[in-house]
Design a protein around this motif. Structure first.
Motif, PDB file in Angstrom:
ATOM      1  N   LEU A   1       0.871  -1.110  -0.113  1.00 20.07           N
ATOM      2  CA  LEU A   1       0.103   0.029  -0.025  1.00 20.07           C
ATOM      3  C   LEU A   1       0.885   1.196   0.056  1.00 20.07           C
ATOM      4  O   LEU A   1       0.549   2.177  -0.748  1.00 20.07           O
ATOM      5  CB  LEU A   1      -0.853  -0.028   1.136  1.00 20.07           C
ATOM      6  CG  LEU A   1      -2.131  -1.153   1.397  1.00 20.07           C
ATOM      7  CD1 LEU A   1      -2.830  -0.884   2.547  1.00 20.07           C
ATOM      8  CD2 LEU A   1      -3.283  -0.895   0.205  1.00 20.07           C
ATOM      9  N   LEU A   2       1.802   1.277   0.875  1.00 20.55           N
ATOM     10  CA  LEU A   2       2.813   2.466   0.898  1.00 20.55           C
ATOM     11  C   LEU A   2       3.414   2.663  -0.277  1.00 20.55           C
ATOM     12  O   LEU A   2       3.780   3.706  -0.853  1.00 20.55           O
ATOM     13  CB  LEU A   2       3.914   2.104   2.098  1.00 20.55           C
ATOM     14  CG  LEU A   2       3.295   2.312   3.428  1.00 20.55           C
ATOM     15  CD1 LEU A   2       4.510   1.822   4.294  1.00 20.55           C
ATOM     16  CD2 LEU A   2       2.854   3.623   3.771  1.00 20.55           C
ATOM     17  N   HIS A   3       3.715   1.710  -1.077  1.00 20.06           N
ATOM     18  CA  HIS A   3       4.482   1.988  -2.425  1.00 20.06           C
ATOM     19  C   HIS A   3       3.617   2.384  -3.480  1.00 20.06           C
ATOM     20  O   HIS A   3       3.851   3.122  -4.424  1.00 20.06           O
ATOM     21  CB  HIS A   3       5.158   0.500  -2.968  1.00 20.06           C
ATOM     22  CG  HIS A   3       6.635   0.283  -2.412  1.00 20.06           C
ATOM     23  ND1 HIS A   3       6.578  -0.563  -1.206  1.00 20.06           N
ATOM     24  CD2 HIS A   3       7.665   0.380  -2.795  1.00 20.06           C
ATOM     25  CE1 HIS A   3       7.925  -0.726  -0.915  1.00 20.06           C
ATOM     26  NE2 HIS A   3       8.542  -0.042  -1.866  1.00 20.06           N
ATOM     27  N   LYS A   4       2.189   2.228  -3.276  1.00 23.69           N
ATOM     28  CA  LYS A   4       1.226   2.854  -4.095  1.00 23.69           C
ATOM     29  C   LYS A   4       0.835   4.085  -3.742  1.00 23.69           C
ATOM     30  O   LYS A   4       0.509   4.761  -4.681  1.00 23.69           O
ATOM     31  CB  LYS A   4      -0.073   1.935  -4.124  1.00 23.69           C
ATOM     32  CG  LYS A   4       0.095   0.387  -4.916  1.00 23.69           C
ATOM     33  CD  LYS A   4      -1.377  -0.168  -4.770  1.00 23.69           C
ATOM     34  CE  LYS A   4      -1.286  -1.656  -5.507  1.00 23.69           C
ATOM     35  NZ  LYS A   4      -2.482  -2.521  -5.256  1.00 23.69           N
ATOM     36  N   TRP A   5       0.807   4.380  -2.485  1.00 30.42           N
ATOM     37  CA  TRP A   5       0.674   5.839  -2.153  1.00 30.42           C
ATOM     38  C   TRP A   5       1.710   6.744  -2.245  1.00 30.42           C
ATOM     39  O   TRP A   5       1.617   7.813  -2.669  1.00 30.42           O
ATOM     40  CB  TRP A   5       0.214   5.954  -0.694  1.00 30.42           C
ATOM     41  CG  TRP A   5      -1.049   5.157  -0.364  1.00 30.42           C
ATOM     42  CD1 TRP A   5      -2.147   4.817  -1.261  1.00 30.42           C
ATOM     43  CD2 TRP A   5      -1.459   4.644   0.880  1.00 30.42           C
ATOM     44  NE1 TRP A   5      -3.154   4.085  -0.550  1.00 30.42           N
ATOM     45  CE2 TRP A   5      -2.775   3.858   0.575  1.00 30.42           C
ATOM     46  CE3 TRP A   5      -0.863   4.340   1.875  1.00 30.42           C
ATOM     47  CZ2 TRP A   5      -3.359   3.326   1.549  1.00 30.42           C
ATOM     48  CZ3 TRP A   5      -1.385   3.582   3.119  1.00 30.42           C
ATOM     49  CH2 TRP A   5      -2.677   3.104   3.005  1.00 30.42           C
ATOM     50  N   ILE A   6       2.907   6.041  -2.156  1.00 33.07           N
ATOM     51  CA  ILE A   6       4.323   7.105  -2.120  1.00 33.07           C
ATOM     52  C   ILE A   6       5.031   6.665  -3.376  1.00 33.07           C
ATOM     53  O   ILE A   6       5.589   5.422  -3.452  1.00 33.07           O
ATOM     54  CB  ILE A   6       5.164   6.824  -0.881  1.00 33.07           C
ATOM     55  CG1 ILE A   6       4.311   7.229   0.278  1.00 33.07           C
ATOM     56  CG2 ILE A   6       6.360   7.737  -1.201  1.00 33.07           C
ATOM     57  CD1 ILE A   6       5.028   7.164   1.567  1.00 33.07           C
ATOM     58  N   LYS A   7       5.294   7.482  -4.609  1.00 33.91           N
ATOM     59  CA  LYS A   7       5.857   6.980  -5.692  1.00 33.91           C
ATOM     60  C   LYS A   7       7.493   7.212  -5.638  1.00 33.91           C
ATOM     61  O   LYS A   7       7.896   8.056  -5.821  1.00 33.91           O
ATOM     62  CB  LYS A   7       5.372   7.769  -6.768  1.00 33.91           C
ATOM     63  CG  LYS A   7       3.902   7.865  -7.134  1.00 33.91           C
ATOM     64  CD  LYS A   7       3.407   6.467  -7.349  1.00 33.91           C
ATOM     65  CE  LYS A   7       1.889   6.357  -7.428  1.00 33.91           C
ATOM     66  NZ  LYS A   7       1.490   5.041  -7.883  1.00 33.91           N
ATOM     67  N   VAL A   8       7.927   6.086  -4.990  1.00 33.49           N
ATOM     68  CA  VAL A   8       9.447   6.299  -4.690  1.00 33.49           C
ATOM     69  C   VAL A   8      10.238   6.342  -5.766  1.00 33.49           C
ATOM     70  O   VAL A   8      11.191   7.036  -5.641  1.00 33.49           O
ATOM     71  CB  VAL A   8       9.818   4.970  -3.910  1.00 33.49           C
ATOM     72  CG1 VAL A   8      11.243   4.957  -3.426  1.00 33.49           C
ATOM     73  CG2 VAL A   8       9.011   4.882  -2.339  1.00 33.49           C
ATOM     74  N   ASP A   9       9.802   5.622  -6.764  1.00 32.60           N
ATOM     75  CA  ASP A   9      10.762   5.717  -8.017  1.00 32.60           C
ATOM     76  C   ASP A   9      10.724   7.194  -8.673  1.00 32.60           C
ATOM     77  O   ASP A   9      11.812   7.523  -9.185  1.00 32.60           O
ATOM     78  CB  ASP A   9      10.294   4.503  -9.060  1.00 32.60           C
ATOM     79  CG  ASP A   9      10.566   3.340  -8.740  1.00 32.60           C
ATOM     80  OD1 ASP A   9      11.462   3.175  -8.086  1.00 32.60           O
ATOM     81  OD2 ASP A   9       9.816   2.328  -9.197  1.00 32.60           O
ATOM     82  N   SER A  10       9.669   7.637  -8.512  1.00 38.71           N
ATOM     83  CA  SER A  10       9.362   9.150  -9.121  1.00 38.71           C
ATOM     84  C   SER A  10      10.275  10.053  -8.072  1.00 38.71           C
ATOM     85  O   SER A  10      11.192  10.935  -8.880  1.00 38.71           O
ATOM     86  CB  SER A  10       8.175   9.545  -9.025  1.00 38.71           C
ATOM     87  OG  SER A  10       7.246   9.067 -10.069  1.00 38.71           O
ATOM     88  N   ILE A  11      10.121   9.868  -7.003  1.00 38.39           N
ATOM     89  CA  ILE A  11      11.148  10.783  -5.859  1.00 38.39           C
ATOM     90  C   ILE A  11      12.500  10.450  -6.285  1.00 38.39           C
ATOM     91  O   ILE A  11      13.487  11.401  -6.296  1.00 38.39           O
ATOM     92  CB  ILE A  11      10.858  10.288  -4.622  1.00 38.39           C
ATOM     93  CG1 ILE A  11       9.377  10.740  -4.192  1.00 38.39           C
ATOM     94  CG2 ILE A  11      11.635  11.236  -3.606  1.00 38.39           C
ATOM     95  CD1 ILE A  11       8.887  10.229  -2.993  1.00 38.39           C
ATOM     96  N   LYS A  12      13.099   9.072  -6.545  1.00 41.14           N
ATOM     97  CA  LYS A  12      14.324   8.817  -6.860  1.00 41.14           C
ATOM     98  C   LYS A  12      14.927   9.479  -8.072  1.00 41.14           C
ATOM     99  O   LYS A  12      15.999   9.977  -8.098  1.00 41.14           O
ATOM    100  CB  LYS A  12      14.542   7.097  -6.802  1.00 41.14           C
ATOM    101  CG  LYS A  12      15.755   6.742  -7.025  1.00 41.14           C
ATOM    102  CD  LYS A  12      15.935   5.234  -6.981  1.00 41.14           C
ATOM    103  CE  LYS A  12      15.241   4.578  -8.452  1.00 41.14           C
ATOM    104  NZ  LYS A  12      14.992   3.128  -8.342  1.00 41.14           N
ATOM    105  N   LYS A  13      14.089   9.396  -9.148  1.00 43.03           N
ATOM    106  CA  LYS A  13      14.586   9.986 -10.441  1.00 43.03           C
ATOM    107  C   LYS A  13      14.693  11.608 -10.223  1.00 43.03           C
ATOM    108  O   LYS A  13      15.545  11.942 -10.800  1.00 43.03           O
ATOM    109  CB  LYS A  13      13.450   9.715 -11.393  1.00 43.03           C
ATOM    110  CG  LYS A  13      13.578  10.148 -12.935  1.00 43.03           C
ATOM    111  CD  LYS A  13      12.344   9.714 -13.765  1.00 43.03           C
ATOM    112  CE  LYS A  13      12.762  10.319 -15.233  1.00 43.03           C
ATOM    113  NZ  LYS A  13      11.600  10.255 -16.134  1.00 43.03           N
TER     114      LYS A  13
END
Length: 350
Positions: free
Chosen positions: A322-334
């Motif tokens: 759920l957290l990975h769906k709510w928080i776009k870690v890949d976008s933040i990383k990019k």
């Protein structure tokens, strides 16, 4: 596909061993002494690190950044969360949880951070750093693996002999051969083979039982993170313990590769595989919160332990999804990498 399947299996099973090992002890501990079963989960992760980086020779900085970012991102978030809870509950911010994010400085202290699983982040950082600086240049050979094994045993023996066994456990030499073994196997040609699964599984079980029977004949003292095999002088005990640690790491990792490379990874396995970071970092803090609640229903014993394991492994994996769906870690990383390379353009070049 074969390689992806076995990696997913090792991540999912490795994470289960870590969670299971934190809440179940004997009779399972005897099969992996002088280490604990949960350490085999860490061994699998280190091997997978080496395998994943085995053929990468270019873009080392971006690859290192991509590997470190999720671990640091979720690790810092959980550390901040723990600090908030600790300040409210006991007026203590649990500062030690931040030491792994300061160049992995925690590995030089003979003890774990307040959140005990956080120690691995410092080791993870050091392994990635050494790969980016040195290991990426190396073509791993059997001779190199043998040399790394000798170095690993000697350095681990030194720390054990000096009674700094947490340092012996956390520093890179403890995991060196496993990482290089992963690189070595990645650099070899694939040999897909689905035959012999039952035989290899039986041989693995025989090895575990035989190892327990042999070690149970020795005086193995209860110590953490390594037990101590006592057969002679202090130095002899340290060396023998170090040798046994390497044997358990390597033998069980090789057996796991042989087994899981012959089994297809389905959706459930891939689900647990992709949610290991949050489960790894967060299951011990969650335990301290939920244990009093679980105790109301299951006061003690195996039912209580099993309930806790299911919550930590399945429940945290669902929360992680759920957290990975709510928080776009890949976008933040990019976004972060774009900002870094804008200020330091040379980093964007291979």
């Amino acid at each position: 596909m074969k390689r992806c399947d076995f990696v997913d299996w090792m991540k999912a099973v490795g994470m289960f061993l870590i969670v299971f090992g934190h809440f179940f002890g004997d009779p399972f501990n005897q099969f992996t002494q002088p280490i604990l079963p949960k350490q085999l989960g860490v061994a699998m992760f280190v091997f997978i690190m080496g395998w994943g980086l085995g053929k990468v020779t270019k873009d080392r900085l971006s690859v290192s950044y991509s590997r470190l970012f999720p671990m640091f991102f979720w690790g810092i978030i959980i550390a901040v969360f723990i600090s908030g809870i600790s300040l409210l509950a006991i007026n203590n911010p649990s500062i030690s949880n931040y030491s792994p994010f300061v160049f992995g400085v925690n590995v030089i202290f003979d003890g774990f951070p307040a959140n005990p699983t956080t120690w691995f982040i410092g080791t993870y950082f050091h392994i990635i750093l050494l790969w980016a600086i040195l290991f990426h240049r190396i073509h791993v050979t059997p001779q190199l693996l043998f040399c790394s094994l000798l170095i690993e045993i000697i350095i681990r023996s030194y720390f054990i002999s000096n009674e700094t066994i947490f340092i012996a456990y956390m520093t890179v030499p403890n995991w060196l051969t496993l990482f290089l073994l992963g690189m070595y196997m990645c650099q070899q040609k694939d040999q897909p083979n689905s035959k012999g699964l039952t035989l290899i599984g039986v041989l693995w079980a025989v090895f575990l039982v035989s190892w327990a029977l042999v070690l149970n004949e020795f005086n193995v003292t209860q110590r953490f993170p390594f037990k101590n095999i006592e057969v002679g002088s202090h130095t002899t005990n340290a060396v023998l313990t170090s040798v046994a640690v390497s044997v358990v790491y390597l033998a069980n990792t090789l057996f796991s590769i042989a087994v899981f490379s012959r089994i297809k990874a389905g959706r459930i396995v891939r689900f647990f595989s992709r949610n290991t970071i949050i489960v790894f970092i967060g299951h011990m803090p969650l335990y301290f919160v939920l244990e009093p609640i679980v105790r109301v229903v299951f006061p003690s014993g195996w039912p209580k332990r099993l309930c806790i394991v299911l919550i930590m492994y399945i429940g945290l994996s669902l929360l992680s999804e759920l957290l990975h769906k709510w928080i776009k870690v890949d976008s933040i990383k990019k976004w972060g990498w774009e900002k870094i390379t804008r200020f330091v353009p040379k980093l964007a070049k291979p």
